[in-house]
Design an enzyme around this catalytic site. Structure first.
Site, mmCIF file in Angstrom:
data_model
loop_
_atom_site.group_PDB
_atom_site.id
_atom_site.type_symbol
_atom_site.label_atom_id
_atom_site.label_comp_id
_atom_site.label_asym_id
_atom_site.label_seq_id
_atom_site.Cartn_x
_atom_site.Cartn_y
_atom_site.Cartn_z
ATOM 1 N N ASP A 228 -16.757 -12.117 70.550
ATOM 2 C CA ASP A 228 -16.192 -10.693 70.004
ATOM 3 C C ASP A 228 -14.961 -10.858 69.952
ATOM 4 O OD1 ASP A 228 -17.256 -7.774 69.741
ATOM 5 O OD2 ASP A 228 -15.722 -7.660 71.450
ATOM 6 N N GLU A 252 -16.186 -13.383 65.811
ATOM 7 C CA GLU A 252 -15.892 -12.337 65.111
ATOM 8 C C GLU A 252 -14.403 -12.115 64.911
ATOM 9 O OE1 GLU A 252 -15.750 -7.267 65.065
ATOM 10 O OE2 GLU A 252 -15.051 -8.809 66.980
#
Ligand code: ABC
Ligand code: CA
Length: 494
Positions: A228, A252
């Site tokens: 993330d 990400e």
């Protein structure tokens, strides 16, 4: 030495060097099903889920185990699940999505126990499937106490990051063009609802993260990690983290510019393909939008990324509106998904995408899938199943469709044809209300043989001049492969 012999010796050698951990090359021919653990399947009552309320709706790890037939039935050979650690709550909202870490050493009790996670991992492995776990190193969950000053005052809430020196002082990210601001400040607008930003320059924090990820991967036999908020941490934090993980990593970086995202592939195996996401969505959000922007992006990705085939392609996820909320045209939807499944990169399908769920932005794109009854005969379920059957069939074919970069052969305002190995994909943006559409393609690189569209089972011949005319119906795509190569695939009666 004979080239083929040399190549197979090389393959044998490299697989001998690889230990049990799944590497980028093992992930490259997989297709991934992305799950929001709280919303995919429950072992409890299948109550309705009020999306606005942002509460736990009851999905859990045991629920996923019970629904592996549903996932594998579509042809997926890997899943990505929500972050597994226990989470904080915030003034009535909860960490049902998993991104609000509280104690990184315990499993979120709403999702199950450590044993449940181990059971999921072994259930997957016994089916030949891989497990990817989402992990967050940039921040912890909101503090839920109304911290009043800039520094984190409620650090005792967190394990193991319980010292103020583990955090950056509060400031809110205000300028996405200022990398220092993006890395050092907090996501969220105030200390109350912001995500306490970890001081990832502090060696104590770095060491804790590196040993944690190593332990997570080995305790639960994790095959890959989705990371993330990658752009919110200095780039040189990541090599130590991913090498401690020792498995395929996909990060990400929520940004559409390939020149911005590309350099992150120097520090991890793969990235979610955000640069592709925007042109892909635009090519199919309305009829007749043309394909130039999408084709240019495919090319631009090649120049900006070290390994385009290790990127994860997607049309939907937990942060963006579902595609059917952008257009109700089912043919456009089917074409967009077909690109995800056949284009360069690793396909990722978001749970519910196969049922044409149509929720908008967060939190409406996080529907409870039990509301669907998990039908396995819905059009996209069957569509995904067919393309995945082809992917399986050609995984080790000598023309290597999955690892060969696509070559564009034809492009107009409403059709795009490209070839990968001997696979020929013809996409349409004419829409569901169009009639028949004939796409005539000519290329000396096409195999002179009969081709079967594995979606409609119609056959088309490539003549000796290398031309083929493919007829599309009602705006639906065609995915063609030499008929002779389909034996044993289970497709079109073969
Ligand atoms: C909660 C509420 C939401 C509310 C929000 C403020 O707070 O539920 O309704 O709007 C988790 C939860 C969320 C929760 C957040 C915050 O935490 O899932 O429900 O939202 O508490 C990752 C995950 C995401 C997760 C987090 C936090 C991070 O995938 O699910 O959210 O752990 C930024 C981050 C990105 C993050 C995303 C949500 O926010 O960079 O890592 N995702 C621009 C910025 C991006 C930004 C994006 C969205 O906006 O550049 O950095 O992402 O805010 C393109 C440009 C892009 C641009 C887009 C919009 O347009 O190229 O740069 O992105 O053209
Ligand atoms: Ca940060």
């Amino acid at each position: 030495m004979h080239v083929k012999l040399f190549l197979s010796l090389l393959t044998a050698l490299s697989s001998a060097l690889v230990t049990s951990a799944a590497t980028a090359s093992q992930w490259k021919n997989r297709t991934i099903y992305q799950i929001v653990t709280d919303r995919f399947a429950t072992t409890g009552a299948q109550s309705s889920c009020n999306l606005d309320a942002r509460q736990y709706c009851g999905g859990n790890l045991r629920g996923i185990i019970q629904k592996l037939d549903y996932i594998q039935g579509m042809g997926f050979d890997a899943i990505w699940i929500s972050p597994v650690v226990s989470n904080t709550d915030l003034q009535g909202q909860t960490g049902y999505h998993g991104y609000w870490s509280k104690d990184i050493y315990s499993i979120n009790p709403h999702f199950g126990t450590a044993d449940d996670l181990k059971a999921l991992s072994s259930a997957l492995h016994s089916r030949g499937m891989l497990l990817m776990v989402d992990v967050v190193a940039n921040h912890m969950g909101p503090q839920d106490k109304g911290a009043s000053t800039g520094t984190s005052q409620y650090t005792s809430l967190y394990t193991p990051f319980s010292d103020p020196s583990h955090y950056h002082n509060f400031c809110t990210i205000t300028n996405y063009n200022d990398q220092n601001n993006v890395e050092q400040c907090w996501l969220g607008s105030s200390p109350q609802d912001g995500l306490p930003d970890l001081n990832t320059e502090n060696p104590a924090v770095v060491n804790l993260w590196n040993s944690w990820i190593k332990g997570l991967v080995s305790n639960y036999t994790v095959d890959g990690i989705r990371i993330d908020t990658v752009k919110h941490v200095r780039k040189d934090f990541w090599p130590g983290f991913v090498s401690s993980a020792g498995v395929y990593s996909i990060g990400e970086v929520f940004q559409g510019d390939p020149a911005y995202v590309g350099p992150y592939q120097q520090v991890m195996d793969g990235l979610l393909n955000y640069p592709l996401y925007y042109p892909l969505t635009r090519a199919f959000q309305k009829t007749n939008q043309g394909f130039n922007e999408l084709i240019n992006m495919v090319n631009s990705i090649r120049t900006n990324f070290k390994d385009p085939m290790a990127l994860g392609n997607f049309l939907e996820n937990q942060d963006n509106p579902r595609f059917p909320s952008i257009t109700s045209d089912t043919a456009l939807n089917t074409n967009a998904i077909t690109y995800v499944l056949t284009g360069d990169g690793i396909p990722i399908i978001y749970y519910g995408e196969e049922q044409r769920y149509a929720g908008g932005n967060d939190p409406y794109n996080r529907e409870a899938l039990w509301g669907s009854g998990y039908p396995t005969n819905s059009p996209l379920y069957v569509h995904i199943q067919k393309v995945n059957k082809l992917r399986k069939k050609v995984q080790s074919a000598s023309d290597a469709p999955l690892s060969t970069p696509l070559t564009s052969l034809y492009n107009s305002s409403n059709a795009w044809a490209f070839k990968k190995g001997n696979m020929l994909v013809v996409l349409s943006s004419a829409g569901q209300n169009s009639g028949t559409q004939t796409v005539s393609i000519s290329s000396s690189s096409l195999p002179v043989t009969q081709m079967t569209d594995i979606l409609s089972c119609s056959t088309f011949n490539v003549n000796s001049g290398g031309s083929i005319s493919v007829t599309l119906n009602k705006g639906l795509p065609a995915v063609l492969y030499p008929t002779s190569g389909l034996g044993g695939s289970g497709l079109c009666g073969r």
